[in-house]
Design an enzyme around this catalytic site. Structure first.
Site, mmCIF file in Angstrom:
data_model
loop_
_atom_site.group_PDB
_atom_site.id
_atom_site.type_symbol
_atom_site.label_atom_id
_atom_site.label_comp_id
_atom_site.label_asym_id
_atom_site.label_seq_id
_atom_site.Cartn_x
_atom_site.Cartn_y
_atom_site.Cartn_z
ATOM 1 N N HIS A 10 0.833 -1.195 0.000
ATOM 2 C CA HIS A 10 0.000 0.000 0.000
ATOM 3 C C HIS A 10 0.873 1.253 0.000
ATOM 4 C CE1 HIS A 10 1.006 0.825 4.201
ATOM 5 N NE2 HIS A 10 0.862 -0.477 4.412
ATOM 6 N N GLU A 90 -1.690 -7.535 7.061
ATOM 7 C CA GLU A 90 -0.415 -7.364 7.739
ATOM 8 C C GLU A 90 -0.340 -8.206 9.007
ATOM 9 O OE1 GLU A 90 2.576 -7.031 7.562
ATOM 10 O OE2 GLU A 90 3.025 -4.893 7.379
#
Length: 204
Positions: A10, A90
């Protein structure tokens, strides 16, 4: 492995800019982060011979979804077609989520001598837990043979490590770029750098 995978992290988030750990919590992309996502999307558009053959997979965490939507728009893929997959999220960083990295360094002066220092957080998700979910994703026959994957810094490093058969130390010796992405194909990993400044000039 026959799949072709474009793997990216990201874009920069508010917490990234503030040097705060995110893990499973979230913050929005900064202006720079949006420019990074746009630049990668533009680059990808030029590399896809037939966009209809590609599927975008994203971590369900907000910063990854926001990046995936920008990338999809740049490529010309309907953002509603993005597949959110929790296997791509994550590491959970336990008690250190939202903590400021400079403060952690003061409390633990030798912390950053270890490349995997993130995982020293109390109640953090284990390396092997993330490794297992990435292995499951890569072996999943329902995942498209041509995939664009939007994940995170640490999970992306594990993803590359699993794909290339890296050792633990090799996994955590990799960089975690937000202005570049990777092509995983034919058992090789290629890094593709993006010109963020060029992408920014296009929006002026």
């Amino acid at each position: 492995m026959s799949k072709s995978i474009f793997l990216l992290r990201h874009g920069q988030t508010v917490f990234n800019a503030q040097q705060r750990l995110q893990g499973h919590c979230n913050s929005k992309l900064t202006d720079l982060g949006q420019q990074q996502a746009s630049a990668i999307g533009r680059s990808l558009k030029n590399k896809l011979a037939n966009k209809s053959q590609w599927t975008i997979y994203s971590s369900p965490l907000g910063r990854a979804v926001q990046t995936a939507e920008i990338v999809a728009q740049q490529i010309g893929i309907d953002p509603s077609d993005i597949v959110q997959d929790p296997r791509l999220q994550e590491f959970c960083l336990g008690d250190w989520e939202q903590a400021y990295i400079p403060e952690l360094k003061i409390m633990h002066p030798r912390l950053c001598e270890q490349k995997d220092w993130y995982l020293m957080a109390p109640n953090a998700e284990s390396y092997y837990g993330v490794k297992d979910r990435i292995e499951d994703f890569l072996s999943d026959i329902s995942v498209s043979e041509n995939a664009i994957v939007i994940s995170h810094g640490l999970t992306g490093a594990v993803f590359r490590g699993v794909y290339a058969g890296m050792t633990y130390d090799e996994v955590f010796s990799q960089d975690l770029p937000q202005d570049a992405y990777f092509l995983l194909a034919n058992d090789k990993i290629s890094r593709i750098q993006c010109d963020i400044h060029s992408a920014m000039s296009l929006t002026v």
